[in-house]
Write a protein that holds these residues in place. Structure first.
Motif, PDB file in Angstrom:
ATOM      1  N   ALA A 387     -10.943 -48.783  29.634  1.00 44.88           N
ATOM      2  CA  ALA A 387     -11.108 -47.432  29.357  1.00 44.88           C
ATOM      3  C   ALA A 387     -11.588 -47.116  27.844  1.00 44.88           C
ATOM      4  O   ALA A 387     -10.501 -47.574  27.008  1.00 44.88           O
ATOM      5  N   GLY A 388     -12.699 -46.339  27.356  1.00 51.59           N
ATOM      6  CA  GLY A 388     -13.115 -46.191  26.146  1.00 51.59           C
ATOM      7  C   GLY A 388     -13.981 -47.271  25.451  1.00 51.59           C
ATOM      8  O   GLY A 388     -14.502 -47.254  24.540  1.00 51.59           O
ATOM      9  N   ASP A 389     -14.227 -48.476  26.177  1.00 48.22           N
ATOM     10  CA  ASP A 389     -15.324 -49.396  25.780  1.00 48.22           C
ATOM     11  C   ASP A 389     -16.502 -49.240  26.098  1.00 48.22           C
ATOM     12  O   ASP A 389     -16.918 -48.306  26.843  1.00 48.22           O
ATOM     13  N   LEU A 390     -17.440 -49.748  25.762  1.00 44.88           N
ATOM     14  CA  LEU A 390     -18.726 -49.755  25.876  1.00 44.88           C
ATOM     15  C   LEU A 390     -19.360 -51.217  26.313  1.00 44.88           C
ATOM     16  O   LEU A 390     -18.950 -51.875  25.812  1.00 44.88           O
ATOM     17  N   VAL A 391     -19.868 -51.343  27.557  1.00 40.03           N
ATOM     18  CA  VAL A 391     -20.502 -52.505  28.085  1.00 40.03           C
ATOM     19  C   VAL A 391     -22.165 -52.713  27.858  1.00 40.03           C
ATOM     20  O   VAL A 391     -22.587 -51.542  28.471  1.00 40.03           O
ATOM     21  N   LEU A 392     -22.579 -53.559  27.140  1.00 41.69           N
ATOM     22  CA  LEU A 392     -24.021 -53.662  27.065  1.00 41.69           C
ATOM     23  C   LEU A 392     -24.368 -54.922  27.977  1.00 41.69           C
ATOM     24  O   LEU A 392     -23.843 -55.921  27.629  1.00 41.69           O
TER      25      LEU A 392
END
Ligand code: ASP
Length: 586
Positions: A387-392
């Motif tokens: 939670a709180g991360d970004l996945v590209l």
């Protein structure tokens, strides 16, 4: 800093930056440039005198008619500074030279910029007045560090039995493929020499000549566009050895480079890590991986194998996790998507990892609502995103996916190249060919004398792009430091390579005839490498641009505002060379 052990010359007893409390009571003579002059009423003047070791304060009775950058010899007696006036920022800060007599050795025009690291001068001006710029402590330190690194590399190679040989600057074209500088011949009009883009062929000929282990701190010249990490001229530690294989070369070069790193930084970096080209591309999306940070590319192809989401249906799907990147704004994400497109990708899928009830997580993003529960779970497990991360995520052909994510990884997680720790890496097993040209011929990735991997030799004609080569690169903090290979020394393998490259026997003879001819006289198996010294020094000097570690660099447009080069030459010189100016082609 490298300074002479004994500072005494016929003109001075001490260097400016080295006067110390132990010298109190001694009569000394120092020479240098005026850094600053201050009058103290009519009775006293203070002159800060500078040389390459630093500054010393000189106290002159009366007034003194000197200005910034005048060159002086100052003689006086060393005394402790009066209580409360010591300067802790200066190595000489506890003392001063009193009762000084001043001899002006040279007067100076007002300097074009202050000789002070804290003053940011315009780069063009700095190069125009490089002789003034070089007086700055930063430039002094950089050039002296360069000398230390060169000496360490030399010592490292000598210790391993390598012999330094100088190769010609007036040479013939070399097969590295860069645009070359040409030098018209005066004695044979209509013909030219070429300035070597590397001593590649010369060093191979030295192997045929029995030199066994050669090295050279060699100047190389390439007429290519200039950038922060590229000048027309650059310097390489150039190496070649006989009766060796890849492992031997990696060992020789590692030893010399780690020695240099140790001399430059005071600590020896750990052993150089090794990755295959395929692994580097897969994990970092580049053949020059910066190993100082993670954010590795995660393979998601299996997760999205049966996906209904068209944007994610592709031969290869990979993602990177930007830790704590969940707050990234929409406009920044749009910018990243544009960047992914500019890099050749079809687009960029992004997912913010949200906290959901009961300890689970969900995804947010334009494509999130099209994902199945299995897709979401698969993506989270594979990437380990929280939670709180970004996945590209990028879905495309393998190479495109790797390249796009590799660039985004550096863009989002990268740090200045010169910031420690120093993480070297050997990249091995490069492909022999980097693709197929318009005529259907494979394009050599290195030069056409690179030995194919023995295990892949039988696929040379049937599946050339799958053939690995025995070539290797050295990488430091995301910069390519150099490359090398095991060379082909056998005529049969060389003919097969030329045939695959579409180079006919006549072309081969006209381009590389002298090397091939020499090989017919007994060529030992040999291999080599070249390390870019400008880049190596820049990184250890904490500089982002190699111009900062070169005494007299060119500007971005390839000119030298100090000498005015390049310049027209007199008509007489043109005539001597058999040259006439013609209008530039459209
Ligand atoms: N000549 C090559 C280069 O300049 C290095 C080598 O293969 O030894 O990159």
């Amino acid at each position: 800093m490298t300074t002479a052990p004994d500072p005494t010359t016929s003109m001075r007893t001490h260097r400016c930056g080295e006067v110390r409390p132990e010298d109190v009571g001694r009569r000394v003579r120092v020479c240098g440039w005026v850094s600053r002059r201050r009058e103290h009423g009519e009775h006293l003047a203070f002159v800060d005198l500078r040389d390459h070791t630093g500054l010393v304060q000189c106290v002159v009775p009366g007034t003194v008619d000197v200005r910034s950058e005048y060159v002086l010899a100052v003689e006086g007696v060393v005394r402790a500074r009066p209580a409360g006036t010591a300067n802790p920022d200066l190595a000489t800060g506890e003392v001063e030279i009193q009762e000084c007599t001043v001899e002006v050795l040279s007067v100076a025009e007002p300097p074009p910029f202050a000789v002070d690291d804290r003053v940011d001068a315009d780069e063009h001006l700095r190069i125009r007045y490089r002789f003034v710029d070089l007086r700055r402590p930063r430039m002094q330190a950089n050039l002296r560090l360069r000398a230390v690194i060169n000496a360490a590399l030399r010592a490292g190679m000598e210790r391993q039995g390598f012999c330094e040989v100088e190769t010609p600057l007036l040479w013939a074209p070399t097969p590295e493929g860069a645009r070359e500088f040409v030098v018209p011949s005066r004695l044979q009009h209509g013909t030219c020499y070429v300035l070597p883009q590397s001593p590649q062929l010369a060093k191979q000929l030295l192997m045929v000549g029995g030199m066994d282990r050669y090295y050279q701190i060699a100047r190389c010249l390439r007429d290519e566009d200039l950038r922060a990490d590229r000048q027309f001229e650059f310097t390489q530690l150039d190496v070649e050895a006989s009766f060796v294989g890849q492992e031997d070369v990696l060992r020789f070069v590692s030893e010399a480079v780690l020695d240099a790193a140790e001399r430059a930084t005071g600590t020896r970096p750990s052993e150089i890590e090794r990755l295959t080209w395929a692994e580097a591309m897969d994990r970092f999306g580049t053949d020059k991986p910066d190993l100082r940070f993670g954010m590795e590319l995660v393979d998601l192809t299996a997760v999205f194998a049966g996906t209904e989401v068209r944007a994610l249906a592709a031969p290869c799907v990979k993602g990177i996790v930007v830790e704590g990147g969940g707050e990234t704004t929409r406009s920044r994400l749009d910018q990243l998507t544009d960047q992914a497109r500019q890099l050749g990708g079809k687009g960029l899928a992004w997912f913010r990892v949200l906290p959901t009830g009961e300890g689970g997580t969900g995804l947010d993003g334009p494509l999130a609502r099209f994902l199945t529960e299995d897709d979401v779970a698969g993506l989270l497990v594979a990437t380990g995103a929280a939670a709180g991360d970004l996945v590209l995520v990028v879905a495309d052909e393998h190479l495109t996916v790797c390249t796009v994510l590799g660039r985004l990884r550096v863009l989002l997680g990268g740090r200045p190249v010169s910031e420690g720790p120093y993480r070297f890496a050997w990249i091995v097993d490069f492909p022999l060919f980097e693709g197929i040209d318009g005529d259907g011929n494979p394009v050599a990735a290195h030069h056409p004398f690179t030995m194919p991997h023995p295990d892949d030799l039988d696929r040379l004609e049937s599946d050339p792009t799958s053939v690995r080569s025995q070539s290797y690169d050295l990488v430091l903090n995301g910069w390519e430091l150099g490359s090398g290979s095991v060379r082909i020394h056998r005529a049969d393998v060389q003919s097969r390579i030329f045939a695959v490259l579409g180079i006919g026997p006549e072309e081969a003879e006209s381009r590389f005839g002298f090397l091939l001819g020499a090989f017919r006289h007994g060529a030992p198996p040999h291999a080599g490498f070249a390390v870019g010294i400008d880049r190596l020094v820049a990184i250890f000097a904490g500089e982002e641009s190699i111009r900062e570690v070169i005494a007299f660099p060119k500007t971005q447009s390839g000119s030298d505002p100090m000498t005015g080069a390049p310049k027209p030459v007199a008509p007489r010189v043109m005539a001597d060379l058999g040259l006439r100016e013609v209008p530039a082609p459209e």
